[in-house]
Design a protein around this motif. Structure first.
Motif, PDB file in Angstrom:
ATOM      1  N   LEU A  97       0.818  -1.209   0.000  1.00  0.00           N
ATOM      2  CA  LEU A  97       0.000   0.000   0.000  1.00  0.00           C
ATOM      3  C   LEU A  97       0.859   1.269   0.000  1.00  0.00           C
ATOM      4  O   LEU A  97       0.507   2.268  -0.635  1.00  0.00           O
ATOM      5  CB  LEU A  97      -0.955  -0.008   1.200  1.00  0.00           C
ATOM      6  CG  LEU A  97      -2.109  -1.017   1.088  1.00  0.00           C
ATOM      7  CD1 LEU A  97      -2.812  -1.182   2.436  1.00  0.00           C
ATOM      8  CD2 LEU A  97      -3.113  -0.587   0.020  1.00  0.00           C
ATOM      9  N   TRP A 100       1.987   1.733  -3.566  1.00  0.00           N
ATOM     10  CA  TRP A 100       0.859   2.202  -4.382  1.00  0.00           C
ATOM     11  C   TRP A 100       0.563   3.671  -4.142  1.00  0.00           C
ATOM     12  O   TRP A 100       0.312   4.424  -5.078  1.00  0.00           O
ATOM     13  CB  TRP A 100      -0.378   1.367  -4.064  1.00  0.00           C
ATOM     14  CG  TRP A 100      -0.346  -0.032  -4.591  1.00  0.00           C
ATOM     15  CD1 TRP A 100       0.659  -0.628  -5.318  1.00  0.00           C
ATOM     16  CD2 TRP A 100      -1.354  -1.026  -4.444  1.00  0.00           C
ATOM     17  NE1 TRP A 100       0.332  -1.924  -5.615  1.00  0.00           N
ATOM     18  CE2 TRP A 100      -0.904  -2.201  -5.096  1.00  0.00           C
ATOM     19  CE3 TRP A 100      -2.591  -1.045  -3.815  1.00  0.00           C
ATOM     20  CZ2 TRP A 100      -1.653  -3.373  -5.140  1.00  0.00           C
ATOM     21  CZ3 TRP A 100      -3.349  -2.214  -3.853  1.00  0.00           C
ATOM     22  CH2 TRP A 100      -2.885  -3.361  -4.512  1.00  0.00           C
ATOM     23  N   GLN A 101       0.585   4.080  -2.871  1.00  0.00           N
ATOM     24  CA  GLN A 101       0.280   5.475  -2.553  1.00  0.00           C
ATOM     25  C   GLN A 101       1.374   6.413  -3.080  1.00  0.00           C
ATOM     26  O   GLN A 101       1.087   7.487  -3.599  1.00  0.00           O
ATOM     27  CB  GLN A 101       0.099   5.642  -1.046  1.00  0.00           C
ATOM     28  CG  GLN A 101      -1.234   5.071  -0.553  1.00  0.00           C
ATOM     29  CD  GLN A 101      -1.233   4.669   0.914  1.00  0.00           C
ATOM     30  OE1 GLN A 101      -0.294   4.948   1.643  1.00  0.00           O
ATOM     31  NE2 GLN A 101      -2.297   3.991   1.340  1.00  0.00           N
ATOM     32  N   ASP A 106      -2.701   3.489  -6.337  1.00  0.00           N
ATOM     33  CA  ASP A 106      -3.965   3.260  -5.627  1.00  0.00           C
ATOM     34  C   ASP A 106      -5.121   3.955  -6.344  1.00  0.00           C
ATOM     35  O   ASP A 106      -6.221   3.397  -6.477  1.00  0.00           O
ATOM     36  CB  ASP A 106      -3.868   3.715  -4.166  1.00  0.00           C
ATOM     37  CG  ASP A 106      -3.426   5.165  -4.008  1.00  0.00           C
ATOM     38  OD1 ASP A 106      -2.821   5.736  -4.947  1.00  0.00           O
ATOM     39  OD2 ASP A 106      -3.674   5.738  -2.934  1.00  0.00           O
ATOM     40  N   LYS A 110      -8.530   2.323  -8.217  1.00  0.00           N
ATOM     41  CA  LYS A 110      -9.896   2.792  -7.921  1.00  0.00           C
ATOM     42  C   LYS A 110     -10.606   3.230  -9.194  1.00  0.00           C
ATOM     43  O   LYS A 110     -11.788   2.931  -9.401  1.00  0.00           O
ATOM     44  CB  LYS A 110      -9.857   3.946  -6.913  1.00  0.00           C
ATOM     45  CG  LYS A 110      -9.464   3.518  -5.503  1.00  0.00           C
ATOM     46  CD  LYS A 110      -9.388   4.734  -4.587  1.00  0.00           C
ATOM     47  CE  LYS A 110      -8.836   4.384  -3.223  1.00  0.00           C
ATOM     48  NZ  LYS A 110      -8.692   5.568  -2.361  1.00  0.00           N
ATOM     49  N   CYS A 128      -6.490  -5.477   1.027  1.00  0.00           N
ATOM     50  CA  CYS A 128      -6.195  -4.101   0.630  1.00  0.00           C
ATOM     51  C   CYS A 128      -7.393  -3.291   0.167  1.00  0.00           C
ATOM     52  O   CYS A 128      -7.367  -2.064   0.196  1.00  0.00           O
ATOM     53  CB  CYS A 128      -5.123  -4.093  -0.457  1.00  0.00           C
ATOM     54  SG  CYS A 128      -5.646  -4.894  -2.006  1.00  0.00           S
ATOM     55  N   TRP A 129      -8.477  -3.949  -0.262  1.00  0.00           N
ATOM     56  CA  TRP A 129      -9.631  -3.228  -0.813  1.00  0.00           C
ATOM     57  C   TRP A 129     -10.487  -2.584   0.278  1.00  0.00           C
ATOM     58  O   TRP A 129     -11.346  -1.761  -0.019  1.00  0.00           O
ATOM     59  CB  TRP A 129     -10.500  -4.177  -1.635  1.00  0.00           C
ATOM     60  CG  TRP A 129      -9.717  -5.063  -2.547  1.00  0.00           C
ATOM     61  CD1 TRP A 129      -9.629  -6.427  -2.496  1.00  0.00           C
ATOM     62  CD2 TRP A 129      -8.882  -4.657  -3.638  1.00  0.00           C
ATOM     63  NE1 TRP A 129      -8.795  -6.896  -3.481  1.00  0.00           N
ATOM     64  CE2 TRP A 129      -8.321  -5.834  -4.208  1.00  0.00           C
ATOM     65  CE3 TRP A 129      -8.550  -3.411  -4.202  1.00  0.00           C
ATOM     66  CZ2 TRP A 129      -7.454  -5.806  -5.301  1.00  0.00           C
ATOM     67  CZ3 TRP A 129      -7.676  -3.387  -5.292  1.00  0.00           C
ATOM     68  CH2 TRP A 129      -7.154  -4.554  -5.819  1.00  0.00           C
ATOM     69  N   GLU A 131     -11.469  -0.543   4.026  1.00  0.00           N
ATOM     70  CA  GLU A 131     -11.128   0.746   4.643  1.00  0.00           C
ATOM     71  C   GLU A 131      -9.933   0.633   5.579  1.00  0.00           C
ATOM     72  O   GLU A 131      -9.047   1.485   5.583  1.00  0.00           O
ATOM     73  CB  GLU A 131     -12.327   1.270   5.456  1.00  0.00           C
ATOM     74  CG  GLU A 131     -13.505   1.684   4.625  1.00  0.00           C
ATOM     75  CD  GLU A 131     -14.718   2.004   5.483  1.00  0.00           C
ATOM     76  OE1 GLU A 131     -15.291   3.095   5.286  1.00  0.00           O
ATOM     77  OE2 GLU A 131     -15.088   1.183   6.346  1.00  0.00           O
ATOM     78  N   GLY A 146      -6.544   0.970   4.307  1.00  0.00           N
ATOM     79  CA  GLY A 146      -6.610   0.275   3.037  1.00  0.00           C
ATOM     80  C   GLY A 146      -7.106   1.227   1.959  1.00  0.00           C
ATOM     81  O   GLY A 146      -7.152   2.440   2.168  1.00  0.00           O
ATOM     82  N   LEU A 147      -7.520   0.677   0.812  1.00  0.00           N
ATOM     83  CA  LEU A 147      -7.975   1.525  -0.286  1.00  0.00           C
ATOM     84  C   LEU A 147      -9.365   2.103  -0.049  1.00  0.00           C
ATOM     85  O   LEU A 147      -9.734   3.090  -0.670  1.00  0.00           O
ATOM     86  CB  LEU A 147      -7.966   0.747  -1.604  1.00  0.00           C
ATOM     87  CG  LEU A 147      -6.599   0.323  -2.139  1.00  0.00           C
ATOM     88  CD1 LEU A 147      -6.738  -0.205  -3.558  1.00  0.00           C
ATOM     89  CD2 LEU A 147      -5.603   1.458  -2.111  1.00  0.00           C
TER      90      LEU A 147
END
Length: 201
Positions: A97, A100-101, A106, A110, A128-129, A131, A146-147
């Motif tokens: 994560l 990704w961020q 990320d 989405k 990861c999907w 909150e 999370g995402l």
């Protein structure tokens, strides 16, 4: 437009041939032609052996993979939007994560989800999907974001005693959080952010 997420707790292509849960995933798009399925192995630091196993398992489809370096490509959104399925591998959720961020991947995921790309993943790729994530970072268990596509939090590998005890203790502090627990033979299929099936393998 239908949106799908398949949260896989254990099993899958890395531990068994023609895994039932992988076959289930391939049926979600309901297409006759080979599916464009992209593997994301960030959580395992793009482990080549893991990527090779993915290509072997999905050789009858149109497999591809994206490494952390690919996330910074100018056309990355178009590349991911063109996939039928994104499959996220297991490993270190928090590390994944963070990468990704940092690369804004990320946001790419989405956006792809909003465009109808099916999201799937095992272990870290299942957590990861949501909150909130609660998982080990080296030796300690930690809470982190999370995402946020799905509400609440998911604990995969709930049959592991150490993980179960840690998650259950943390769960007592989560008064209004939706919590899901899955043993290694259990998986959840979300359609438009609602559970439509619990698949036992």
């Amino acid at each position: 437009m239908e949106s799908h997420i398949l949260a896989i707790s254990g099993g899958g292509f890395s531990v068994e041939e023609k895994a039932f849960i992988d076959e289930y995933l391939l049926k979600i798009p309901r297409k006759q032609e080979p599916l464009k399925i992209g593997f994301i192995a960030t959580a395992s630091n793009d482990a080549q052996g893991y990527i090779d196993e993915f290509y072997t398992a999905f050789k009858t489809e149109q497999p591809s993979h994206l490494t952390s370096k690919d996330f910074e490509a100018l056309n990355i959104q178009e590349v991911v939007n063109a996939l039928d399925i994104v499959y996220v591998g297991g490993g270190n959720t928090q590390y994944m994560l963070e990468i990704w961020q940092k690369t804004r991947f990320d946001i790419v995921l989405k956006n792809a989800y909003q465009n109808g790309v099916i999201l799937a993943g095992i272990s870290a790729g299942a957590m990861c999907w949501f909150e909130t994530c609660y998982s080990e970072n080296e030796e300690e268990y930690e809470e982190f974001k999370g995402l946020g596509i799905l509400k609440g939090s998911l604990c995969p590998h709930y049959n592991d005693e150490q993980r179960r005890i840690a998650f259950d203790n943390w769960a007592t502090t989560q008064k209004n959080n939706i919590l899901y627990t899955l043993e290694d033979n259990e998986n959840l299929h979300f359609k438009n952010e609602k559970v439509v099936a619990k698949i036992r393998t």
